[in-house]
Design an enzyme around this catalytic site. Structure first.
Site, PDB file in Angstrom:
ATOM      1  N   ALA A 178       0.873  -1.168   0.000  1.00 35.65           N
ATOM      2  CA  ALA A 178       0.000   0.000   0.000  1.00 35.65           C
ATOM      3  C   ALA A 178       0.913   1.222   0.000  1.00 35.65           C
ATOM      4  CB  ALA A 178      -0.879  -0.011   1.239  1.00 35.65           C
ATOM      5  N   GLY A 182       0.565  -4.781   1.016  1.00 35.10           N
ATOM      6  CA  GLY A 182      -0.622  -4.768   0.166  1.00 35.10           C
ATOM      7  C   GLY A 182      -0.392  -5.439  -1.180  1.00 35.10           C
ATOM      8  N   GLU A 221      -0.936  -8.982  -0.509  1.00 34.10           N
ATOM      9  CA  GLU A 221      -2.375  -9.142  -0.245  1.00 34.10           C
ATOM     10  C   GLU A 221      -3.188  -9.080  -1.529  1.00 34.10           C
ATOM     11  OE1 GLU A 221      -1.921  -5.980   2.823  1.00 34.10           O
ATOM     12  OE2 GLU A 221      -3.158  -7.286   4.062  1.00 34.10           O
ATOM     13  N   GLU A 223       4.553  -5.084   7.221  1.00 33.67           N
ATOM     14  CA  GLU A 223       3.895  -3.956   7.892  1.00 33.67           C
ATOM     15  C   GLU A 223       4.346  -3.803   9.338  1.00 33.67           C
ATOM     16  OE1 GLU A 223       2.359  -6.330   6.132  1.00 33.67           O
ATOM     17  OE2 GLU A 223       0.828  -5.442   4.832  1.00 33.67           O
TER      18      GLU A 223
END
Ligand code: HXC
Length: 257
Positions: free
Chosen positions: A65, A108, A111, A131
């Site tokens: 992300a 992300g 993911e 993260e």
């Protein structure tokens, strides 16, 4: 459609979507999400498309992300806007999406790859949920999808240490379906997508739906769900066509009905 952070092209019945923020190693910001959701809605709605491939660059599928977009946010902003909730709409795409992962698939990015139906990894791929090193945790489903994919031991190892695993380790763990030499990755993914796109479209959708049901149900509910969908396929033209074609020793001609 005109996109800035992704590119799309179609090759026969296959849609190729390429993440395209090279300056940020394809970090996933809100614009990427919006554009992917739009591309996937069009993909689901287009009867001429049967399967998609999602890929990044050679160096990075996606490095996470977008940390720069998140760094100034507080709880109230995140909660009020239900930050990241939109990604579940990507995961709800009804037609299959293959992730072709070269280089980094972190946070992300990992993911997002796991939201696809399966991953084909280049032999240079690296997966991780780093993260924890930023003082946070996965936020796009990683703690759940990774655990279901690789089991508790390796998911805990990856989430708590943030260490990356390479393609070989990811394949051994069941995170990726296949490994291809990096140079052949896209060809392999597109060829695989073309195979899927050549199958009866309703059967493809039903197969995806029933495999996904395995993550939401007990065994007996899942088996029941499968059997009902299987029975339902006997209401389709393509079932009678597929079985007649087998008996006649010819290729089936699908109508998608
Ligand atoms: C925003 C990112 C980014 C990210 C890289 N960039 N990852 N920008 N968000 N996730 C940017 C860098 O800032 C840099 O921009 C450019 O991309 C190139 O990256 P470099 O670090 O210079 O490349 P390199 O040295 O080759 O290192 C590659 C890397 C490293 C190991 C992948 O970039 C990295 O560790 N990235 C962060 C990985 C990560 O923590 N991902 C999880 C994010 S959180 P400039 O402008 O400096 O050139 C997440 C889940 C969200 O995904 C859950 C809540 C947080």
């Amino acid at each position: 459609a005109d996109y800035e952070t992704i590119t799309t092209e179609t090759r026969d019945r296959v849609l190729l979507v390429t993440l395209n923020r090279p300056q940020a190693l394809n970090a996933l910001n809100s614009q990427v999400l919006d554009e992917l959701l739009s591309a996937m809605a069009d993909f689901d709605a287009d009867d001429d498309l049967g399967c998609a491939v999602l890929t990044g660059s050679e160096k990075a599928f996606a490095a996470g992300a977008d940390i720069k977009e998140m760094s100034d946010q507080g709880f109230a902003d995140m909660y009020a806007h239900n930050f990241f909730a939109g990604w579940e709409r990507f995961a709800a795409t009804r037609k299959p999406i293959i992730a072709a992962v070269s280089g980094y698939a972190l946070g992300g990015g990992c993911e997002l790859a796991m939201m696809c139906d399966f991953i084909i990894a280049g032999d240079n791929a690296k997966f991780g949920q780093p993260e924890i090193k930023l003082g946070v945790s996965p936020g796009m489903g990683g703690s759940q999808r990774l655990t279901r994919a690789v089991g508790k031991a390796k998911a805990m190892d990856m989430c708590l240490t943030g260490r990356m695993i390479d393609a070989e380790e990811a394949e051994r763990a069941g995170l990726v379906a296949r490994i291809a030499p990096a140079a052949d990755l896209l060809d392999e993914a597109l060829k695989t997508a073309a195979t899927i796109a050549s199958m009866a479209p309703l059967a493809v959708m039903a197969n995806k739906e029933m495999v996904n049901a395995a993550f939401e149900t007990t065994l007996s509910q899942g088996v029941q769900f499968e059997r009902r969908l299987f029975h339902g396929l006997f209401a389709t033209h393509d079932q009678s066509e597929g079985m007649s074609a087998f008996v006649d020793k010819r290729a089936g001609k699908w109508s998608g009905r």
